[in-house]
Scaffold this active site. Sequence first.
Site, mmCIF file in Angstrom:
data_model
loop_
_atom_site.group_PDB
_atom_site.id
_atom_site.type_symbol
_atom_site.label_atom_id
_atom_site.label_comp_id
_atom_site.label_asym_id
_atom_site.label_seq_id
_atom_site.Cartn_x
_atom_site.Cartn_y
_atom_site.Cartn_z
ATOM 1 N N SER A 167 0.793 -1.259 0.154
ATOM 2 C CA SER A 167 0.035 -0.124 -0.012
ATOM 3 C C SER A 167 0.886 1.343 -0.039
ATOM 4 O O SER A 167 2.082 1.150 0.374
ATOM 5 C CB SER A 167 -0.858 -0.028 1.347
ATOM 6 O OG SER A 167 -0.107 0.242 2.387
ATOM 7 N N TYR A 168 0.358 2.315 -0.439
ATOM 8 C CA TYR A 168 -0.798 2.889 -0.775
ATOM 9 C C TYR A 168 -1.055 3.409 -2.262
ATOM 10 O O TYR A 168 0.204 3.850 -2.731
ATOM 11 C CB TYR A 168 -1.717 3.413 0.275
ATOM 12 C CG TYR A 168 -1.135 4.830 0.603
ATOM 13 C CD1 TYR A 168 -0.151 5.122 1.366
ATOM 14 C CD2 TYR A 168 -1.461 6.093 -0.353
ATOM 15 C CE1 TYR A 168 0.059 6.405 1.655
ATOM 16 C CE2 TYR A 168 -0.912 7.024 -0.127
ATOM 17 C CZ TYR A 168 0.009 7.452 0.840
ATOM 18 O OH TYR A 168 0.389 8.586 0.989
ATOM 19 N N GLU A 193 -0.843 -2.034 -4.905
ATOM 20 C CA GLU A 193 -0.856 -1.162 -4.084
ATOM 21 C C GLU A 193 -2.342 -0.930 -3.559
ATOM 22 O O GLU A 193 -3.087 -0.497 -4.473
ATOM 23 C CB GLU A 193 -0.183 0.344 -4.694
ATOM 24 C CG GLU A 193 1.136 0.273 -5.148
ATOM 25 C CD GLU A 193 2.196 0.125 -4.009
ATOM 26 O OE1 GLU A 193 2.065 0.228 -3.085
ATOM 27 O OE2 GLU A 193 3.367 0.236 -4.294
HETATM 28 O O1 0X9 Z 1 8.759 1.015 -4.030
HETATM 29 C C1 0X9 Z 1 8.201 -0.268 -3.950
HETATM 30 O O2 0X9 Z 1 8.805 -1.120 -3.312
HETATM 31 C C2 0X9 Z 1 6.480 -0.304 -4.125
HETATM 32 N N1 0X9 Z 1 5.989 0.785 -3.810
HETATM 33 S S1 0X9 Z 1 5.745 1.154 -2.204
HETATM 34 O O3 0X9 Z 1 5.099 2.361 -1.846
HETATM 35 N N2 0X9 Z 1 4.783 -0.006 -1.513
HETATM 36 O O4 0X9 Z 1 6.999 0.998 -1.509
HETATM 37 C C3 0X9 Z 1 6.442 -0.715 -5.591
HETATM 38 C C4 0X9 Z 1 7.213 -1.697 -6.073
HETATM 39 C C5 0X9 Z 1 6.846 -1.856 -7.762
HETATM 40 N N3 0X9 Z 1 7.789 -2.859 -8.119
HETATM 41 C C6 0X9 Z 1 9.120 -2.665 -8.469
HETATM 42 N N4 0X9 Z 1 9.528 -1.324 -8.815
HETATM 43 N N5 0X9 Z 1 9.658 -3.627 -9.142
HETATM 44 ZN ZN ZN Z 2 5.496 -1.410 -0.186
#
Ligand code: 0X9
Ligand code: ZN
Length: 475
Positions: free
Chosen positions: A324-325, A412
């Site tokens: 999230s989110y 998310e």
């Molecule tokens: O940044 C992340 O790890 C994820 N968003 S968060 O806000 N929950 O931290 C998104 C990950 C998406 N996937 C990749 N970038 N591989």
């Molecule tokens: Zn995350």
Amino acid sequence: MFKFSYCLTAAALLLAVCTTAIESATEKVYRCSFDAAQASSVIGVVETLDLDLWSHQTLPRDSGVSSFVDVRVSNAEEERSALTAIQNLAKCELLIGDLTVVAEAQQLEAIYGSVLEKQKSRLDAEGIDPFFSNYRSYDDINEKLADLADSYPDLASIFTLNGVTWENRTIKGLVLTSNVKSYKDKPVIYFNGGIHAREWISSATVMYLLYRFLSTYSSDTLSKYILDNMQIVATPLSNPDGYEFTRTPGNRWWRKNRRLNPDGSYGVDLNRNWDEHFGRVGVSRRYSSEIYPGPSAFSEPETQMLSRFISSLPNKIGGIDFHSYGQLVLRNWGWTVRDSQNEVVLKELGASIVDTIKKTSESLNRKLKKSIAGGRQPSLYQNVKGANLYPASGATDDWMSATQGMTAFTIELSPADGRYGFALPSSEIVNVGEEIFKAMQVFCLRLFKEKIPPNAYVRRGSWHRNAWRRFVGSN
Ligand code: 0X9
Ligand code: ZN
């Protein structure tokens, strides 16, 4: 009992507000909106200042729609420098004025269960397990997994991953399938929850999925078809040390695990620690950064335990990593904006997940209209490529796709509007759970019927080389 706990919580809340006022806490969240053309400059500022990125809108550059980032500033100085650096690129509005109050209110609610009586009666009326009236502790989650395995011996079995976390906790999960004898041949769909500590709704949703697939097996033809023909494997709480830490006062916004780093700070971002383009983009080499990827790929016990376990699963075809989110369905790749080989089919599959969530949400919202003042927020889910705005490598989703041949997404979850940030009220657990349950039924069924080939990425191009140079150059 209820009255007592209510008073206790009210008093504690009051104390929390007063203490906060005295200490004049300045932790805040801003939403900064910008035109697509400014996206990379804004992300540049976020990276340079190493701001804690809470959520982001990932729209394609040519969509003509403005995007935003939600960023946390932890003191007045950080607030000043962030707003100054961003002022010519984006319009920033205050989303949460005092994070301490939000955090303490939710932590107290999780512990004392203040506003839960109303929720419990709703769950009672709908015949839903009261476990889902609130966010639960690591111990309660494990106990519930054991209860589910006991209550559905023909459909569920519990497992514990080999190894322990830095703080000696285990990671547990369930396998769901009927006809246990033939289960080894059935295709596997894997659900992962709680890899980021503060994203409480992620673990709650994976628990809800397990509960719902089991409790509807005999009444819902889709659930029955899925458990008869496939296996659902899930680890609802993959970062138990971080999660328990967020349940202690002052630590609600912790994201990483609890490794002790050489500079005395704590934590590795477990969603940057997988052996898939490890350490390339969307990471920081500063130990205390929220996106510190660790000293090497799979340096962390949690990612070692999870990756060994996933690798050992026979016939795995799909996986979802819940976060999230932002209400986003994120497809490959997360580290490069280039199309993956399966772009067309993944885009279409992502769209059907979004459609199902929206339809479920609409009928839920119609039903809840009378009970929620002003109505429930409409679903704003979007179907996008993970890297569209904020490329990040070494993540769970890309590892599952690139190395395990699985069709993998990151979802998310709520909220979208960011009013509570990660502190989504517990009254939303069942609503989010129901939206995602229906969408996951569609996901499982489609993967089973369509046999999507393993994905592959395009060769390294100049975009990637430049991103790598930028990263190396800035460290
Ligand atoms: O940044 C992340 O790890 C994820 N968003 S968060 O806000 N929950 O931290 C998104 C990950 C998406 N996937 C990749 N970038 N591989
Ligand atoms: Zn995350």
